[in-house]
Design a protein around this motif. Structure first.
Motif, short mmCIF file in Angstrom:
data_model
loop_
_atom_site.label_atom_id
_atom_site.label_comp_id
_atom_site.label_asym_id
_atom_site.label_seq_id
_atom_site.Cartn_x
_atom_site.Cartn_y
_atom_site.Cartn_z
N ARG A 86 81.68 104.33 20.69
CA ARG A 86 80.57 105.26 20.93
C ARG A 86 80.03 105.81 19.61
NH1 ARG A 86 79.99 106.51 26.19
NH2 ARG A 86 81.74 106.13 27.58
N ARG A 87 80.92 106.19 18.71
CA ARG A 87 80.50 106.74 17.42
C ARG A 87 79.74 105.68 16.61
NH1 ARG A 87 85.13 107.92 15.29
NH2 ARG A 87 85.34 109.75 16.60
N ALA A 88 80.24 104.46 16.60
CA ALA A 88 79.55 103.39 15.86
C ALA A 88 78.14 103.19 16.41
CB ALA A 88 80.35 102.10 15.93
N GLY A 89 78.00 103.18 17.73
CA GLY A 89 76.68 103.02 18.33
C GLY A 89 75.76 104.17 18.00
N SER A 90 76.29 105.36 18.06
CA SER A 90 75.49 106.55 17.75
C SER A 90 75.06 106.57 16.29
CB SER A 90 76.30 107.80 18.09
OG SER A 90 75.58 108.95 17.76
N LEU A 91 75.99 106.27 15.40
CA LEU A 91 75.67 106.25 13.97
C LEU A 91 74.65 105.16 13.65
CD1 LEU A 91 79.19 106.83 12.39
CD2 LEU A 91 77.25 108.42 12.33
N ALA A 92 74.84 103.99 14.24
CA ALA A 92 73.90 102.90 14.01
C ALA A 92 72.51 103.28 14.49
CB ALA A 92 74.38 101.63 14.70
N ALA A 93 72.43 103.90 15.65
CA ALA A 93 71.13 104.30 16.20
C ALA A 93 70.48 105.36 15.31
CB ALA A 93 71.30 104.83 17.62
N ASP A 94 71.27 106.29 14.82
CA ASP A 94 70.73 107.38 14.01
C ASP A 94 70.37 106.96 12.59
OD1 ASP A 94 71.11 109.04 16.17
OD2 ASP A 94 72.91 109.99 15.38
N ARG A 95 71.21 106.14 11.99
CA ARG A 95 71.07 105.85 10.55
C ARG A 95 70.29 104.60 10.21
NH1 ARG A 95 77.07 107.21 8.10
NH2 ARG A 95 77.14 109.37 8.78
N VAL A 96 70.47 103.53 10.98
CA VAL A 96 69.90 102.26 10.53
C VAL A 96 69.03 101.53 11.55
CG1 VAL A 96 71.70 101.82 8.82
CG2 VAL A 96 71.98 100.94 11.13
N LEU A 97 68.96 102.00 12.78
CA LEU A 97 68.26 101.21 13.79
C LEU A 97 66.78 100.95 13.47
CD1 LEU A 97 68.75 99.62 16.33
CD2 LEU A 97 68.05 101.62 17.63
N PRO A 98 65.99 101.93 13.02
CA PRO A 98 64.59 101.58 12.71
C PRO A 98 64.47 100.50 11.63
CG PRO A 98 64.88 103.96 12.84
CD PRO A 98 66.25 103.35 12.88
N ILE A 99 65.33 100.55 10.65
CA ILE A 99 65.34 99.52 9.60
C ILE A 99 65.80 98.20 10.20
CG2 ILE A 99 66.33 98.84 7.38
CD1 ILE A 99 66.75 101.95 6.92
N ASP A 100 66.85 98.28 11.00
CA ASP A 100 67.41 97.10 11.64
C ASP A 100 66.37 96.36 12.48
OD1 ASP A 100 70.30 96.04 11.96
OD2 ASP A 100 69.54 96.02 14.02
N LEU A 101 65.61 97.11 13.26
CA LEU A 101 64.58 96.48 14.09
C LEU A 101 63.52 95.80 13.24
CD1 LEU A 101 64.21 99.21 16.87
CD2 LEU A 101 65.49 97.06 16.99
N ALA A 102 63.14 96.43 12.13
CA ALA A 102 62.16 95.82 11.22
C ALA A 102 62.72 94.55 10.58
CB ALA A 102 61.74 96.82 10.15
N ILE A 103 63.99 94.58 10.24
CA ILE A 103 64.61 93.39 9.64
C ILE A 103 64.72 92.27 10.67
CG2 ILE A 103 66.81 92.52 8.72
CD1 ILE A 103 66.90 95.12 7.03
N ARG A 104 65.00 92.61 11.91
CA ARG A 104 65.04 91.59 12.97
C ARG A 104 63.67 90.91 13.12
NH1 ARG A 104 69.64 91.47 15.46
NH2 ARG A 104 71.03 93.20 15.00
N ASP A 105 62.62 91.70 13.05
CA ASP A 105 61.28 91.13 13.13
C ASP A 105 60.99 90.25 11.91
OD1 ASP A 105 58.65 90.87 14.33
OD2 ASP A 105 57.95 92.14 12.69
N TRP A 106 61.35 90.74 10.73
CA TRP A 106 61.16 90.00 9.49
C TRP A 106 61.94 88.68 9.54
CZ3 TRP A 106 63.10 92.53 4.30
CH2 TRP A 106 62.70 91.77 3.20
N ALA A 107 63.14 88.71 10.07
CA ALA A 107 64.00 87.52 10.13
C ALA A 107 63.39 86.41 10.97
CB ALA A 107 65.38 87.91 10.67
N ARG A 108 62.50 86.75 11.88
CA ARG A 108 61.84 85.73 12.69
C ARG A 108 60.96 84.82 11.83
NH1 ARG A 108 58.35 88.94 15.93
NH2 ARG A 108 57.56 86.98 16.74
#
Length: 188
Positions: A86-108
């Motif tokens: 739960r903590r890992a999911g919460s931290l990922a959502a709070d700290r890196v998810l917007p960047i992560d989503l942009a990188i996923r789009d870039w990776a396409r």
């Protein structure tokens, strides 16, 4: 006479990551970042050979934030496997998810970014598997639950569906309880 204060490379990287999250890799422009930072672009070239070097630095920072730094924070705070997941999911959502989503789009569109994303996702899944194995013994069940948990974290941001009078957060909590082996209304 006081020494001139230079904008550190981490500031350029942080500004670049914010620009990436907001507008994708095309939004990461040296002149725009300098304006955001309130400095001239000349200082940029003291740290980075070019924009490509900045992008590489940004990807390296995102990778560390998304894996080792995240895992260290989760482990340092302790708890059982469910609490850590739960903590890992919460931290990922709070700290890196917007960047992560942009990188996923870039990776396409960029095979090198796609390979880096694969490496990061594999590290994340390995960590999640290790935690899930503390809860569930069957390897097929561990793998399925890990896929569901990871998909929930990322995929819920692409859905526009309503949830029958419940908030997205409420339904996410219910789904998380199911994935972790609990009943929908209670922590597992």
């Amino acid at each position: 006479m006081a020494a001139e204060t230079r904008t550190p490379p981490s500031a350029w990287i942080d500004a670049g990551l914010l620009a990436l999250a907001a507008g994708g890799p095309g939004a990461v422009r040296v002149e725009a970042l300098a304006k955001t930072l309130g400095v001239t672009k000349g200082g940029f070239y003291g740290y980075f050979a070019d924009r490509g070097a900045l992008l590489e630095g940004m990807l390296g920072t995102w990778e560390r934030m998304s894996t080792e730094l995240l895992f260290e924070t989760v482990e340092r705070e302790g708890g059982d496997a469910r609490a850590k997941i739960r903590r890992a999911g919460s931290l990922a959502a709070d700290r890196v998810l917007p960047i992560d989503l942009a990188i996923r789009d870039w990776a396409r569109r960029d095979p090198e970014v796609a390979e880096r994303l694969r490496r990061v996702d594999n590290q994340r899944m390995d960590y999640l598997r290790a935690l899930m194995r503390e809860i569930f013994a069957d390897e097929d069940e561990v793998e399925a639950r890990c896929l569901l948990a990871f998909s929930l974290l990322i995929g819920k941001h692409f859905m526009a569906a309503d949830h029958g009078g419940r908030s997205r957060d409420e339904v996410t909590e219910l789904a998380g309880n199911l994935i972790l082996g609990g009943t929908p209304g209670h922590d597992g």
